[in-house]
Design an enzyme around this catalytic site. Structure first.
Site, PDB file in Angstrom:
ATOM      1  CB  SER A 158      -0.878   0.048   1.258  1.00 49.66           C
ATOM      2  OG  SER A 158      -1.715  -1.072   1.327  1.00 49.66           O
ATOM      3  CG  HIS A 162      -5.523  -1.543   4.538  1.00 50.02           C
ATOM      4  ND1 HIS A 162      -6.238  -2.446   3.792  1.00 50.02           N
ATOM      5  CD2 HIS A 162      -4.915  -0.729   3.629  1.00 50.02           C
ATOM      6  CE1 HIS A 162      -6.061  -2.215   2.506  1.00 50.02           C
ATOM      7  NE2 HIS A 162      -5.269  -1.174   2.369  1.00 50.02           N
TER       8      HIS A 162
END
Lengths: 467, 467, 467, 467
Positions: free
Chosen positions: D313, D404
């Site tokens: 990410s 997340h």
């Protein structure tokens, strides 16, 4: 073929796992060029397939292993592989002669019929069975089509392979019977994987980008293709159609991505501007005739306003024919006035000046003087080429022309500067032609062209020839 | 066939509208029995198809008209229609003889190969082309399959038609290559139109109602069928499978609509309890072998708990064999003790008493004495039938047995009162047999049965035979 | 619901396996009637869903466990389960009062708007969230529809449940917006599982067998249904259409399986002969209006020859209305001549004789005298019922009539002996009515009926009323 | 939106033709900026929709005309159109006050419940009905999603529109309930039209060409998207996954079209390397949580070898945070030794030298001295940013991190030079992070982050922070 190879691998392992012990079915891995000492292995595996050893399912599994092995061979190896098929799995001459003798000795009608069949069977070479067995592969039909593409290339200078190629052709003719084919319209909603192949296979006006492709699938376009049920991702042949008003006279406009969209509901004409065969391995097995007529049918039903069906076609053989005629010094090509004008426009004198010199300057279309000097004689010569140049007696020399005339179309209009791409300029001095499919005349036109080579043409084209 | 007829009608009109003028393509309507004076019309239309008059598309349109006409003929008319094919579109003997002469005169290898192909071509009768042209009909493949069903029936007492039947069989063998077939699982969510056909075609344990059918599609059942891409609504062959624990020993339980459902995830055995061919016209073209193995593969993947694959099969030939043996007075059938017990149980004396008499009382299964007297000798005799009765030297006499042994299965267990339906009682005194498909042995079993007729059987069955 | 239960089970285990540890998500198994001491567990699980404990995915997994538990409860248990929703997950009165106070104290427009939303939110009971969470179940939408069916039944005598039912109705209204519905034509090629449901849900002329059903899907019939994308195997409402020439006047003919098929291409009229709602849980959420108009649109496009769209409808309330009028002794029902004829035909005298007595003899339709005596007065009375009997001021009393008039149809023709089934005889003395959908008048008709109850009727029907 | 406009046009004419006379339903065509004197027309049409004049079907037809008109307005016109909705179709304050009074005056529980519902109804503004009516448009759901995108933009500086935006959001929340969404895997066989949208909507690592896209659909990749049943061609959100061995530490490798393909069957890790929301109009309606967990479920089932699920990410907020910290002169950022090294590496002295100066030279990654001087302090600072920077108390400042962590993932590994694209260098000095989804811990992680902002991180990341 990498994908095919992968599928094949997974598949042969499936059959293996399912139904059988595997020890004897798998070929040991072969060297890429199939050296002398590995040939026996291949031959034995082929024999085991034909003996249906272990049952039909096992035989197919062995055929899979063979197909798999073939795909991993290089050119030399493949040739040797195919030569085994040619030499060791041909018909058995002794059996044929025996069958002939039996046939000729038949006494009753019934006996005759029985022995006729027996003779026919004796003439079917064992390799046919093996070729059929490949059909149980995943993508087996594609495998065979590609195999024939290999054979076509190799058999040019290897006459032993020619007969294998013809056996395979017979098989493919039967399996690609037009009744099995499926007509599909492709759109921007079709799978990218299939559209990618359209872009790859387009042979007339090459597709430059995904935007170019998208333009050919716009609201005022149609793209139809034939597919075989066992090759669902592989177009066999496809045609691109523009829905327009009036008969298009140049392809630049049709390929212009910026051109405004038309309303398909109000269009009066469908222009077939590109037809491409997609599978080299199906050379000589013709679907174009059916494709055009099925598409005419589909469009007529869907868009009742469409009244005219015509092509906008290249004239691929014109320039070559002209070059040859010029080389021969054919004095009937130009009249004196034309000759002078061309010399003047080319700025050259003597033998080197004139038509040929001008055409070789790729820029003549933008030079008004050259352009004017060329237009009349070129159109006349092109009309003459189309109407007079023949081969085998009755066929037109131009292959595109032969295709459409065989289908029952007529030559309708010759278009000056119809295709100014470099390919178009080179092949046909930028000219294109419309073939018109007039439904009521198709059969009559076909018949007269087929029987005695009569070409049906419009008065424009006939008039041009006279000059 | 009414539906087919309807489709055909609409279709031939479509081709007509699309591509051609129609005047000469349509047959005038024929009388149902095709009298002498209409035969010439049919023959001419057939010729026009073969001459590809007006082009291939027109030829197909003419073939459609012929197909259409055929469907409207009665039995006599159809026979005459097919006799035209037999007599007027056979090979040309003169051409064949010429091709033979050419072939035999070939001097080089290449010449030989070329002329071999030419000879093969000369042996292909013109009617083959016409048969192929029917494939462009909607449901054309079904048309041809049904045409062969007609031919099979008619050629029994008409030898002229036999060769047409065999030509068509050759075509169908090529087109129904197993590689073209599609395995589909049918469920209660499948189209009613297809399920209706399953009910119609089921040949082993007839389907009595939609509820019976639904039961065979329940959560603990599977039904798989092969389809051809051009006959998408017509199963070719199908198999019904029950997912159970342990090997089923009677079919009543499997067909009981009230029986509780099992959890397919925990079942350890797949029982193939019914396999039916669906198309008479495909007789002699075998798919059962592939079907079973594909289904084994599909189930193995989907339900990893399934460890055993077996059938629960009828023994259709037992009773007939026994009757014959009894009629011959074969004294080895029963031992004295059995003979006494049977006479006693049948309540009859002398020749009329005993085994036969008992079996003819349909109610013996509910009479304890009769039942006990019959069980041992019948099971022994049945084992003997299965293991010893042969035809053509190496084939087992029982056709179901031959099918599974050819596929590599082994005889696993004989089941007393496995099928107490009236058909089951009549064919095999109520017994059924399990054939076991043991994956690792399939190929070996096949090979030894195929080569020297060796039957692989369990010790239960071998033991039963000894008594 | 057994299937749903099964799916639900497998599903909740999937979510469990995927994303979370499971210990706290699963409800311990509950007793079928949900006794007092298990209620706390259910309440806690509901709370955990609303607190989104462990995240939204976990909350949905908990809701699945709740749904699962609900399906295993008996009637008492379900009622208790729903009462928890009613009592413990209602709006919080204190919060509502606070939101009201805030709203009323707002000073600026912007503040007002903000607090209006806050007030609205405070009025949304927490149980709405839980109801929505059930949508993540497989078949979650069907679960909710069936839940509402339960609630509708239970809330008749349990006013605490009524508000839960109305909350759920609001949710279903939003989710079953007509824009989400899919119109599908069902044919004999549709999945058997869906056709089975059609047979089950048909409410007007019950489907007697698969052959009866097949007849309603024949070439000259159409069956259209609305589906929701999340209930793909469950029709919501469906209509059966016959394609005929002229307006059908009796349903026996339409349901006759032996009647010859018509050519749909040449039919001029589409008769809507049965419309059934399929989901009890969607009561009060109306789609019929849209269904009819979408079907009219689809048929118009597909079959341009269809010029008339009409129903052949039952008159379900007539007999009940007549009984009541007779019971009241309404002297305007019959004229003296009729009264005499009826008495004579009924063979009875005095109060017991006459109309009622005759109608009670189920066989009157086959008795010429009775039949003749009944026809005129019954048709007049039925016309009067249709045109005059009202409820709530402007609505017609007959529910079918109200439905079609609301949709903009007009009363077109009353048909004597239009439905001679026992149901038809009982409900409406065998009469049926055609409602005509005339496209240009629909909106106008709707408007005048809606606004002031004006009924548009043909002169036949108006004439009948006058007698 | 041109396509939508076109469909809309054709559609509104369909409804018109089908069901009604059209005169009053069509809006006269409007000027693009909807001037004052045309506003009344729009308002009247809206009223007619809400009055259900001519019936529900007609109302939907009117709504279609309004939708159609809206799409042809320019920005000013659209704003005015929406202001009509805001001002003239809001709740009626008098009615709300009355409903409040009634509610407060309720005496029984039942009365209370009834009036609560009545109050809730009074708070639902009439425009909600109109918004719902747009759902009957073709692509009506997409219309509403795009309408909200307009509203979100306009309401930033137009507070009157904010409430319309929130009404519409409520509607969309209900209709985009996750239970309605369909998870689809997209491949190179998906429609080009959908893949084109993936390329357009990709927001993390932009897709440069069709080859780039094809690489992301290769055999060792997966691309999953959520779709709504009424927006079948429009992805809502999608995730790109690479199947690899070990946890990827840089995205260059994943995006390299020339990188060799891995065998997905043997991969042990699934890397989610890009997640993009596709619909601006669905801002604030979250599906990412569900998408990731459904994809984890699908992959687990399909590829049992996959043991680890992690992201690769971006850290989009790091550089901005660092700039701010530097601007504030936070002396804890670097230690003296680092400061010296950085000054030296940057070749600058005094305030201008050091970290900031170096980062601004885009080429530092290729300068060994700069690279070495930066690596340690930047990784420490980034770990500090990730673990310590918060907003609203408990949320991490970094939005990707918040997403997340909310889903229950943990911070697993910080990767130096994980994204050396210019965007990556600019946002996060080239660093990327892996978030690990450990199935057994997801719920626990979620809960502790949600409740008290606790971040679960690996020892690598915690260690980096300490330096």
């Amino acid at each position: 073929m990498a994908d095919l190879l992968k599928k094949l691998k997974s598949w042969s392992s499936v059959w293996r796992d399912i139904a059988t012990t595997t020890s004897d079915k798998e070929l040991p891995s072969l060297s890429a060029d199939l050296p002398e000492d590995e040939i026996a292995q291949v031959r034995d595996q082929m024999k085991a397939c034909l003996d249906i050893k272990g049952g039909e399912v096992s035989a197919r599994s062995r055929a899979a292993a063979l197909g798999h092995a073939y795909l991993e061979l290089n050119k030399t190896g493949r040739q040797r592989f195919l030569e085994i098929l040619a030499d060791d799995f041909a018909t058995d001459n002794a059996k044929v002669e025996q069958a002939i003798a039996d046939f000729q000795a038949a006494e009753t009608d019934e006996e005759k019929r029985e022995r006729e069949i027996a003779l026919r069977r004796s003439l079917e070479p064992p390799r046919m069975t093996l070729l059929r067995q490949f059909n149980a592969l995943p993508d087996g039909v594609k495998f065979l089509v590609d195999l024939r593409a290999d054979l076509l290339k190799m058999s040019r200078d290897n006459s032993r392979l020619k007969i294998v190629e013809r056996d395979l052709k017979d098989l493919l003719i039967s399996w690609f019977d037009v009744g099995f084919l499926e007509l599909r319209q492709l759109t921007w909603h079709s799978p990218a994987a299939i559209l990618e192949k359209i872009a790859e296979y387009e042979a007339v006006h090459s597709i430059k980008s995904w935007n170019d492709l998208k333009n050919r699938l716009a609201r005022d376009r149609r793209l139809f293709a034939f597919f075989h049920p066992r090759m669902p991702d592989e177009p066999l042949i496809f045609v691109e159609v523009a829905l327009v008003n009036g008969m298009s006279d140049n392809v630049q406009e049709l390929l212009d991505e910026e051109a405004p969209l038309l309303n398909p509901e109000t269009a009066d004409t469908a222009i077939f501007y590109s037809i491409s065969n997609a599978q080299t391995g199906l050379a000589g097995i013709s679907f174009g005739n059916f494709l055009i007529k099925k598409v005419v049918g589909a469009l007529s039903k869907d868009l009742p306003n469409i009244k005219n069906f015509a092509t906008l076609s290249p004239i691929p053989g014109f320039q070559a024919w002209l070059d040859q005629a010029l080389a021969k010094g054919d004095s009937t090509l130009l009249n004196p006035k034309e000759r002078d004008a061309l010399k003047k426009a080319s700025g050259q004198k003597g033998a080197k000046g004139g038509l040929k010199a001008l055409l070789e300057t790729s820029a003549w279309k933008n030079d008004p003087e050259a352009h004017d000097a060329l237009k009349e004689p070129l159109m006349r010569l092109c009309a003459r080429y189309l109407l007079e140049a023949k081969r085998k007696g009755t066929r037109t020399l131009d292959p595109v022309s032969h295709f459409h005339l065989s289908n029952g179309a007529r030559m309708e209009r010759l278009n000056w500067l119809g295709d100014t791409s470099s390919k178009g300029m080179k092949q046909s001095a930028g000219m294109m032609i419309n073939y018109l499919y007039k439904l009521n005349d198709i059969e009559k036109n076909h018949e007269s062209y087929q029987t005695n080579g009569k070409i049906v043409a419009s008065s424009q084209i006939k008039g041009l020839r006279k000059g």
